[in-house]
Design a protein around this motif. Structure first.
Motif, PDB file in Angstrom:
ATOM      1  N   ALA A 178      -7.772   0.420  -2.019  1.00 26.38           N
ATOM      2  CA  ALA A 178      -7.526  -0.694  -2.069  1.00 26.38           C
ATOM      3  C   ALA A 178      -8.868  -0.664  -3.740  1.00 26.38           C
ATOM      4  CB  ALA A 178      -8.774  -1.561  -1.057  1.00 26.38           C
ATOM      5  N   MET A 179      -8.996   0.131  -3.593  1.00 27.09           N
ATOM      6  CA  MET A 179     -10.216   1.295  -4.436  1.00 27.09           C
ATOM      7  C   MET A 179      -8.812   1.765  -5.851  1.00 27.09           C
ATOM      8  SD  MET A 179     -13.025  -0.605  -3.542  1.00 27.09           S
ATOM      9  CE  MET A 179     -13.844  -0.108  -4.964  1.00 27.09           C
ATOM     10  N   ASN A 180      -7.508   1.868  -5.707  1.00 30.80           N
ATOM     11  CA  ASN A 180      -7.670   2.501  -6.549  1.00 30.80           C
ATOM     12  C   ASN A 180      -7.794   3.631  -6.826  1.00 30.80           C
ATOM     13  OD1 ASN A 180      -4.522   2.676  -8.153  1.00 30.80           O
ATOM     14  ND2 ASN A 180      -5.981   2.599  -9.937  1.00 30.80           N
ATOM     15  N   ALA A 181      -7.481   5.064  -5.610  1.00 35.22           N
ATOM     16  CA  ALA A 181      -8.358   5.824  -5.434  1.00 35.22           C
ATOM     17  C   ALA A 181      -7.976   6.908  -4.507  1.00 35.22           C
ATOM     18  CB  ALA A 181      -9.949   5.848  -5.132  1.00 35.22           C
TER      19      ALA A 181
ATOM     20  N   ARG B   6     -10.264   4.743 -13.701  1.00 34.49           N
ATOM     21  CA  ARG B   6      -8.015   3.704 -12.626  1.00 34.49           C
ATOM     22  C   ARG B   6      -9.358   3.133 -11.921  1.00 34.49           C
ATOM     23  NH1 ARG B   6      -4.127   5.451 -14.196  1.00 34.49           N
ATOM     24  NH2 ARG B   6      -3.072   4.325 -11.599  1.00 34.49           N
ATOM     25  N   ILE B   7     -10.752   3.602 -11.269  1.00 36.04           N
ATOM     26  CA  ILE B   7     -10.614   2.630  -9.932  1.00 36.04           C
ATOM     27  C   ILE B   7     -10.741   0.622 -10.444  1.00 36.04           C
ATOM     28  CG2 ILE B   7     -13.412   2.032  -8.534  1.00 36.04           C
ATOM     29  CD1 ILE B   7     -14.048   4.982  -9.479  1.00 36.04           C
ATOM     30  N   THR B   8     -10.427   0.633  -9.483  1.00 36.02           N
ATOM     31  CA  THR B   8      -9.769  -0.858  -9.564  1.00 36.02           C
ATOM     32  C   THR B   8     -10.644  -2.073  -8.360  1.00 36.02           C
ATOM     33  OG1 THR B   8      -7.626  -0.607  -9.729  1.00 36.02           O
ATOM     34  CG2 THR B   8      -8.055  -2.605  -8.975  1.00 36.02           C
TER      35      THR B   8
ATOM     36  N   MET C 155      -7.603  -5.585  -6.874  1.00 33.25           N
ATOM     37  CA  MET C 155      -6.897  -5.661  -5.584  1.00 33.25           C
ATOM     38  C   MET C 155      -7.904  -5.104  -4.597  1.00 33.25           C
ATOM     39  SD  MET C 155      -4.458  -2.137  -5.458  1.00 33.25           S
ATOM     40  CE  MET C 155      -5.307  -0.225  -5.472  1.00 33.25           C
ATOM     41  N   ILE C 156      -7.087  -5.013  -3.335  1.00 29.08           N
ATOM     42  CA  ILE C 156      -7.436  -5.909  -1.838  1.00 29.08           C
ATOM     43  C   ILE C 156      -6.144  -5.318  -0.990  1.00 29.08           C
ATOM     44  CG2 ILE C 156      -6.991  -7.953  -1.541  1.00 29.08           C
ATOM     45  CD1 ILE C 156     -10.250  -8.476  -0.496  1.00 29.08           C
ATOM     46  N   ASP C 157      -6.864  -4.464   0.070  1.00 29.75           N
ATOM     47  CA  ASP C 157      -5.543  -4.060   1.166  1.00 29.75           C
ATOM     48  C   ASP C 157      -5.848  -5.770   1.972  1.00 29.75           C
ATOM     49  OD1 ASP C 157      -8.104  -2.952   2.783  1.00 29.75           O
ATOM     50  OD2 ASP C 157      -6.856  -2.113   3.887  1.00 29.75           O
ATOM     51  N   ILE C 158      -4.563  -5.331   2.894  1.00 30.28           N
ATOM     52  CA  ILE C 158      -4.478  -6.813   2.974  1.00 30.28           C
ATOM     53  C   ILE C 158      -4.292  -6.560   4.850  1.00 30.28           C
ATOM     54  CG2 ILE C 158      -2.759  -8.601   4.037  1.00 30.28           C
ATOM     55  CD1 ILE C 158      -1.327  -8.186   0.411  1.00 30.28           C
TER      56      ILE C 158
END
Lengths: 343, 343
Positions: free
Chosen positions: B86-89, B153-155, B233-236
């Motif tokens: 979710a952090m694009n990592a 890139r971290i979101t 971004m976030i995870d659901i």
């Protein structure tokens, strides 16, 4: 029919080894995995990160009958910081997860977090994350601490060499005796709830040792200032005997401990005698003192000798010589681990 | 007399905010603390670390009555890996702590760790530490995951802008419906232990969604390969509605979701109707799908449009327009969070 092996047959360290034996590390950034006070992770630069985690369970690691929540919060952080210190690193961040049963109110959690905050301020660490959830029973606290240090200063358990001196950063046995006092007072109270617990002022430091221990970040600073890199290090959470065995096992060496040079406070000595315990047994087998046990190359002895709060208590010997205690009476005893076993 | 505030009055996110409000970050290495899917820590180089932690409690987060331990181990890792995604990592290391009551044997723990190992292999993460202790009741699993990515890139949750497109990486609602099926079968079994649970093959994917979800590391790789950096971004984990509200709150924006563009599997739609539920409600309020919800700048739409498994489901609007669902029937509903609340 499938077999059933009780976890007690392996013990805590045996169980961890068993469960993680088949795992392989694949990431180049993983410098050191399971098996020391903390994992070591490369950053790309000269510094490395060290990561350690601990879980504290009500009724197993602490008794809220005599543990103020603020002290508990402080201690939960301190014991994790202590693991980072054991790597000769400085802690910088922690995450704190808690599971709580519905008997905990917001006000009691405020107390817990006041202690966590006080420890964050003392040790200079930031609370950067965590999780909060329900439990079916009691309070569970899981903390992960992250520290960093130049790669050349990070100290593992495995570097002790024959001839190295064994050092301890402070008095041992106090936390164990503080716990015995608290347990005795609890029994008195349970037998007769009208009896008020008797906390003698002369035992203040024993209570403090078990309820609100300090991690030795000051020692990490002292090492850096005096250009000392221990050859091996561990924090004393399970008693001197158990920690010494970890160092000797990881370093493939033996050790001699001089009873007369193991620092034990006078009030701990007196209290041990009142409980009919040998003070050195409390130091060897009592846990939770959170002092650092480390070894230094003999060439560094002049750097260490005049530093405050460092006690030279023994010497590393060959593996075949085992781990022995040389008593003040001139006897030699084999040292056996009798650390805490939470199973 | 001291007051007593029930933790339920604050809710999980309110409680975390309350408990951590007075904490201040002091370390220059702390880039982002509490409040996103993961904390961000500077390394000195171009890359940053992201750190996330989750605690899973038996009876709260999972029911061993219908959860195979191997699946549980896999899922426990996957949900933490999902926070790193979710952090694009990319996740690289995890620590795993467990507390177990004495009803757990070494063999059952072997099953749990077989699942943890399978997930480590799938996601390319190393198990680098942990803790093992007793619990008074049940199984508690606490995992901390560490990932890394170039700072650029971290979101975060906070970067969504008006006009951004809202994207979802896969089907929603399946995990919730899988859970409802398992709960129904459990009730049947409890009422009559001679009845065998009826797991229809056509519902296989619903069971898999709840018992063995996957984290979307593949999407992180896809973003990198196609030079896409989501704006937020976030995870659901708690349902689309709750996650969308987190993004809108952090980004100070509103959102429109098009019901017809929210991906829901046909078998989930059919099962929802059998339960007399509206499929979109399952997607909005059911949890644990672990897909990624993200927003992109409209200039990136051509990069995203033809990628597999990415659904453009809505648009970011002004804060004053709130968060609304545009239904297939042409109605507009305000979206309210009804995510999981474990208190």
């Amino acid at each position: 029919m499938s077999s059933r092996t009780d976890v007690n047959t392996l013990g805590e360290f045996g169980l961890i080894s068993h469960l993680t034996a088949s795992f392989k590390n694949r990431q180049p950034s993983t410098v050191l995995g399971v098996g020391d006070d903390a994992a070591i992770i490369a950053t790309g630069g000269d510094e490395q990160l060290v990561v350690s985690t601990d879980m504290l369970v009500e009724g197993i690691h602490f008794d809220l009958g005599y543990t103020p929540l603020k002290h508990l919060g402080y201690k939960a952080v301190a014991v994790n910081v202590s693991d980072i210190c054991a790597m000769n690193a400085r802690p910088q961040q922690i995450t704190v997860s808690i599971a709580i049963s519905n008997r905990f109110s917001v006000e009691t959690l405020d107390e817990l977090y006041a202690g966590i905050k006080a420890a964050c301020e003392t040790y200079g660490v930031d609370l950067v994350g965590g999780d909060t959830t329900s439990s079916n029973k009691g309070l569970i606290i899981s903390i992960t601490a992250i520290g960093r240090a130049p790669a050349s200063r990070i100290t593992r358990r495995s570097g002790a060499k024959m001839g190295d001196l064994i050092c301890i950063t402070g008095h041992l046995g106090s936390a164990y005796l503080g716990l015995q006092l608290l347990e005795r007072e609890k029994q008195v109270y349970l037998a007769n709830p009208d009896m008020q617990p008797e906390m003698k002022p002369e035992n203040k430091e024993l209570y403090a040792a078990i309820l609100r221990p300090e991690a030795r970040t000051d020692m990490i600073d002292l090492f850096a200032k005096n250009d000392i890199v221990p050859t091996s290090m561990i924090d004393i959470s399970d008693g001197l005997a158990s920690e010494l065995m970890h160092i000797c096992k990881a370093s493939k060496v033996g050790a001699i401990i001089e009873e007369g040079n193991v620092p034990i406070k006078q009030e701990a000595q007196l209290q041990a005698l009142e409980f009919n315990l040998d003070p050195i047994t409390c130091a060897l087998s009592g846990g939770e003192d959170y002092e650092l046990l480390f070894t230094i190359d003999p060439k560094d002895v002049e750097k260490v000798r005049f530093l405050p709060n460092i006690y030279i208590s023994g010497e590393i010997v060959g593996k075949d010589d085992g781990i022995t205690l040389h008593t003040t009476g001139g006897n030699i005893h084999e040292v056996k681990a009798q650390g805490w076993n939470h199973f």
